[in-house]
Write an enzyme that holds these catalytic residues in place. Structure first.
Site, mmCIF file in Angstrom:
data_model
loop_
_atom_site.group_PDB
_atom_site.id
_atom_site.type_symbol
_atom_site.label_atom_id
_atom_site.label_comp_id
_atom_site.label_asym_id
_atom_site.label_seq_id
_atom_site.Cartn_x
_atom_site.Cartn_y
_atom_site.Cartn_z
ATOM 1 N N ASP A 58 2.843 -19.550 1.788
ATOM 2 C CA ASP A 58 2.075 -18.581 2.203
ATOM 3 C C ASP A 58 2.971 -17.451 3.038
ATOM 4 O O ASP A 58 2.580 -16.389 3.393
ATOM 5 C CB ASP A 58 0.900 -18.801 2.809
ATOM 6 N N SER A 59 4.286 -17.742 2.852
ATOM 7 C CA SER A 59 5.450 -16.837 3.644
ATOM 8 C C SER A 59 5.281 -15.569 2.535
ATOM 9 O O SER A 59 5.839 -14.531 2.682
ATOM 10 C CB SER A 59 6.695 -17.338 3.688
ATOM 11 N N LYS A 100 0.214 -28.089 -0.227
ATOM 12 C CA LYS A 100 0.863 -28.108 1.249
ATOM 13 C C LYS A 100 -0.327 -27.482 2.308
ATOM 14 O O LYS A 100 -0.596 -26.193 2.013
ATOM 15 C CB LYS A 100 2.298 -27.415 1.357
ATOM 16 N N ASP A 145 1.211 -23.675 -1.252
ATOM 17 C CA ASP A 145 0.584 -23.554 0.088
ATOM 18 C C ASP A 145 -0.893 -23.407 -0.047
ATOM 19 O O ASP A 145 -1.461 -22.358 -0.784
ATOM 20 C CB ASP A 145 1.359 -22.600 0.838
ATOM 21 N N GLU A 181 -1.047 -27.265 6.643
ATOM 22 C CA GLU A 181 -0.489 -27.409 8.213
ATOM 23 C C GLU A 181 -1.128 -28.016 9.007
ATOM 24 O O GLU A 181 -2.490 -27.886 9.008
ATOM 25 C CB GLU A 181 -0.140 -25.768 8.794
ATOM 26 N N GLU A 214 9.188 -27.863 10.612
ATOM 27 C CA GLU A 214 9.691 -26.452 10.773
ATOM 28 C C GLU A 214 9.850 -26.280 12.117
ATOM 29 O O GLU A 214 8.945 -26.602 13.167
ATOM 30 C CB GLU A 214 8.712 -25.398 10.269
HETATM 31 O O1 KIV Z 1 5.290 -20.509 3.527
HETATM 32 C C1 KIV Z 1 6.490 -20.920 3.648
HETATM 33 O O2 KIV Z 1 7.236 -20.437 2.970
HETATM 34 C C2 KIV Z 1 6.809 -22.417 4.129
HETATM 35 C C3 KIV Z 1 8.217 -22.562 4.382
HETATM 36 C C4 KIV Z 1 8.761 -22.016 5.427
HETATM 37 C C5 KIV Z 1 8.071 -24.337 4.508
HETATM 38 O O3 KIV Z 1 5.789 -22.871 4.857
#
Ligand code: KIV
Length: 272
Positions: free
Chosen positions: A46-47, A115, A85, A117, A184
């Site tokens: 989600d970056s 994924k 994510d 958090e 992270e």
């Molecule tokens: O959103 C993302 O790119 C991430 C990575 C930094 C692991 O969660």
């Protein structure tokens, strides 16, 4: 389109003591290039919000954003497995919401795993998703969706209390059934201790060399990030400069009449 690979590559590499290579991608062409480069797993992080959409944080990224970009990545990634994510508030409100969001992410994109958090607080959600056959990658340490409480990009677990909490979070995520977890911004010694403890693969970003694998944001390693290079990033190319220079040459060619030339144009016969 070839069949996607299995995210079980993470467990296989971990069991064999081989380091796992993960990189982010957000679109079809970069997913294809990452696949051709031979990475083990592609993460649609989600970056996306910061890196591609120009947002200040990951918080405004929606499930629809993730579905659209993940589907494009899966089409480009060929046999390389893709992890998607779960965006902010697509899983935090309830386990039911998490199941529905994860189901959409996998069914509508072809991704292999989700994924999410969090540690102890999110472990019941991880357990339920896993029970339903949804492969989950956890994410502990600095969790960008908690930017409002943690601040921007702060190393976690630096003091004893923080280190204990982080270890408890990592244990909870592993015990809930996550197949791997991202660590992270964690001090190297603590990340190595977590890796020795949890019994599943750890994939580090800013967590030192003692993890089972590493992940970087593609645009950071390519030198397309736009800002300063962060301490934990190794920049392998200056693609931003290459693009800027190429577009500037194109602009000059158009303005000075050098493009298009005859070789880029179509001959034909004028009507009488
Ligand atoms: O959103 C993302 O790119 C991430 C990575 C930094 C692991 O969660």
């Amino acid at each position: 389109m070839s069949a996607p690979g299995s995210v079980r590559v993470i467990q296989r590499r971990y069991a064999a003591g081989e380091r796992i290579v993960m990189v982010t991608a957000y679109d079809h062409p970069t997913a294809r290039l990452a696949h051709e480069a031979g990475v083990d797993v592609i993460l649609v992080g989600d970056s996306l919000g910061n890196v591609v959409l120009g947002l200040d944080s990951t918080l405004p990224v929606t499930l629809e954003d993730m579905i659209r970009h993940t589907a494009a990545v899966v089409r480009g990634a060929a046999a390389t497995p893709v992890v998607a994510d779960m965006p902010f508030m697509s899983y935090q409100p309830s386990v039911e919401r998490a199941v529905l969001s994860a189901g959409r992410l996998l069914a509508e994109t072809g991704a292999q795993a989700v994924k999410l958090e969090g540690g102890v607080a999110i472990a019941p959600t991880i357990a339920r998703l896993t029970e339903l056959g949804i492969p989950v990658v956890g994410h502990v340490g600095y969790t960008p969706q908690s930017v409002l409480t943690l601040g921007q990009g702060r190393v976690q677990g630096r003091d004893e209390i923080g280190a204990r909490r982080l270890m408890a979070d990592a244990r909870a995520v592993a015990e809930a059934g996550a197949l791997a977890m991202v660590l992270e911004l964690v001090p190297s010694d603590l990340a190595a201790a977590v890796t020795a403890e949890v019994g599943v693969a750890t994939i580090g970003i800013g967590a030192g060399p003692g993890c089972s694998g590493q992940v970087l944001v593609l645009h950071d390693l390519l030198g397309m990030g736009g800002g300063r290079t962060l301490r934990f990033v190794k920049q392998y190319a200056s693609v931003g400069e290459v693009i800027r220079e190429a577009v500037a040459r194109y602009a000059a060619d158009v303005r000075e009449g050098r493009f298009p030339g005859p070789e880029h144009s179509f001959p034909g016969t004028l009507p009488d």
